[in-house]
Design an enzyme around this catalytic site. Structure first.
Site, mmCIF file in Angstrom:
data_model
loop_
_atom_site.group_PDB
_atom_site.id
_atom_site.type_symbol
_atom_site.label_atom_id
_atom_site.label_comp_id
_atom_site.label_asym_id
_atom_site.label_seq_id
_atom_site.Cartn_x
_atom_site.Cartn_y
_atom_site.Cartn_z
ATOM 1 N N GLU A 155 0.824 -1.203 0.000
ATOM 2 C CA GLU A 155 0.000 0.000 0.000
ATOM 3 C C GLU A 155 0.863 1.260 0.000
ATOM 4 O O GLU A 155 1.837 1.359 0.743
ATOM 5 C CB GLU A 155 -0.866 -0.053 1.261
ATOM 6 C CG GLU A 155 -1.756 1.118 1.518
ATOM 7 C CD GLU A 155 -2.490 0.989 2.847
ATOM 8 O OE1 GLU A 155 -3.460 1.737 3.052
ATOM 9 O OE2 GLU A 155 -2.087 0.136 3.666
ATOM 10 N N TRP A 156 0.503 2.205 -0.842
ATOM 11 C CA TRP A 156 1.171 3.505 -0.843
ATOM 12 C C TRP A 156 0.546 4.362 0.253
ATOM 13 O O TRP A 156 -0.667 4.542 0.309
ATOM 14 C CB TRP A 156 1.003 4.195 -2.192
ATOM 15 C CG TRP A 156 1.679 5.542 -2.243
ATOM 16 C CD1 TRP A 156 1.169 6.739 -1.825
ATOM 17 C CD2 TRP A 156 2.992 5.813 -2.719
ATOM 18 N NE1 TRP A 156 2.085 7.745 -2.018
ATOM 19 C CE2 TRP A 156 3.216 7.209 -2.564
ATOM 20 C CE3 TRP A 156 4.016 5.028 -3.260
ATOM 21 C CZ2 TRP A 156 4.409 7.825 -2.933
ATOM 22 C CZ3 TRP A 156 5.200 5.633 -3.640
ATOM 23 C CH2 TRP A 156 5.390 7.016 -3.469
ATOM 24 N N LEU A 157 1.364 4.886 1.143
ATOM 25 C CA LEU A 157 0.878 5.715 2.230
ATOM 26 C C LEU A 157 1.498 7.101 2.144
ATOM 27 O O LEU A 157 2.704 7.232 1.915
ATOM 28 C CB LEU A 157 1.225 5.087 3.588
ATOM 29 C CG LEU A 157 0.575 3.742 3.902
ATOM 30 C CD1 LEU A 157 1.101 3.195 5.221
ATOM 31 C CD2 LEU A 157 -0.942 3.862 3.937
ATOM 32 N N ASP A 183 13.106 -3.887 14.449
ATOM 33 C CA ASP A 183 14.107 -2.944 13.935
ATOM 34 C C ASP A 183 13.528 -1.536 13.985
ATOM 35 O O ASP A 183 13.581 -0.785 13.020
ATOM 36 C CB ASP A 183 14.488 -3.334 12.499
ATOM 37 C CG ASP A 183 15.742 -2.610 12.006
ATOM 38 O OD1 ASP A 183 16.494 -2.064 12.842
ATOM 39 O OD2 ASP A 183 15.977 -2.586 10.783
#
Length: 294
Positions: free
Chosen positions: A91-93, A203
């Site tokens: 998904e592009w956020l 991380d």
């Protein structure tokens, strides 16, 4: 938009109708913005050498999303490239500058993640598969029981021990210092709460969290395992600090903060990883921490 490829077969793998705009390259993959109509995806493509990292990233994102506790980019697809390699589409956020309340919302969300029941059955320290911490292979098996002895074995063998074995030639002093820390783990972990296996990002430095426009905290680029949640907090304190209000909210939500000694012990794992990846001052920093602990 111009379609440009550096990985053969990328357009074929994604399917027809996608417009690809290159965003740059990391040490192991190329990144793209992919558009088809109103749908936008963030795409990573890698050859065979980096394909395992993309597969591990997809696995970690799906595991974090399944808890429903904290926002992560949704995995759209993970596909193999012809001739080797992989393509991960997520998904592009669109992110916004964190606001004054971000730290508190983030603290509550991460505490909920750490309190969530372990996705491993039976609950264990480790993970279903080995994955990566940065570009370094991260060993997660064999799984260890959710006991004090299980955590000692896991952290000693699969965290400090594995990093020790990957240190470059000429690191004899650091190897010896890490061995001394491993031998002293029962004493170093004798105080404080007994570690319990919680799903952690693994991380979580400040480059791996952000905020959506509506204020929702988001985490990404995971290196998941079921581990002591205090190990997560140690990483957040290593290269900077959590955002304002985070610690208070995390504690309010039932979490516990590591003592300075446990903080240093868990940070040693990441310092060893940076010594392996980058050398230089990280080697000296890891040695100083290990000698102080050992």
């Amino acid at each position: 938009m111009e379609v440009i490829e550096s990985q053969p077969g990328l357009s074929t793998v994604l399917g027809d109708g996608w417009e690809l705009v290159p965003l740059g390259a990391s040490g192991f993959c190329d990144t793209w913005q992919a558009r088809r109509g109103r749908l936008i995806l963030f795409v990573k493509s890698a050859g065979e050498a980096g394909a395992g990292m993309l597969r591990a990233e997809a696995d970690g994102l799906r595991a974090l999303a399944a808890t429903g506790c904290i926002r992560v980019p949704a995995v759209d697809s993970l596909r193999d490239l012809p001739g080797g390699g992989a393509v991960l589409a997520i998904e592009w956020l669109d992110f916004a500058r964190p606001d004054a309340g971000f730290g508190r919302r983030f603290g509550h969300a991460l505490a909920a993640l750490h309190a969530h029941p372990s996705p491993l059955e039976p609950p264990s320290f480790g993970w279903r598969v080995d994955n990566y911490i940065g570009a370094t292979p991260q060993r997660n098996a064999p799984l260890q029981p959710p006991s004090h002895a299980g955590w000692l074995a896991f952290y000693g063998r699969c965290r400090l021990g594995c990093m020790r074995d990957r240190l470059p030639t000429g690191s004899a002093r650091l190897r010896d210092a890490v061995d001394a820390v491993i031998d002293k783990l029962p004493a170093l972990l004798a105080e404080g709460p007994m570690p319990r296996p919680a799903l952690i990002h693994g991380d979580l430095w400040q480059g791996n969290w952000d905020m959506l426009g509506d204020g929702t905290p988001v985490i990404f680029d995971p290196a998941v395992s079921c581990a002591d949640p205090q190990a997560e907090l140690a990483m957040m304190e290593l290269f900077g600090s959590p955002p304002e209000g985070f610690r208070e909210a995390y504690l309010e939500a039932g979490g516990s903060w590591p003592s300075p000694r446990r903080l240093a012990l868990y940070q040693l794992y990441h310092l060893l990883n940076h010594a392996i990846l980058f050398g230089g001052g990280y080697t000296g920093q890891a040695l100083r921490v290990a000698q102080t602990l050992g």
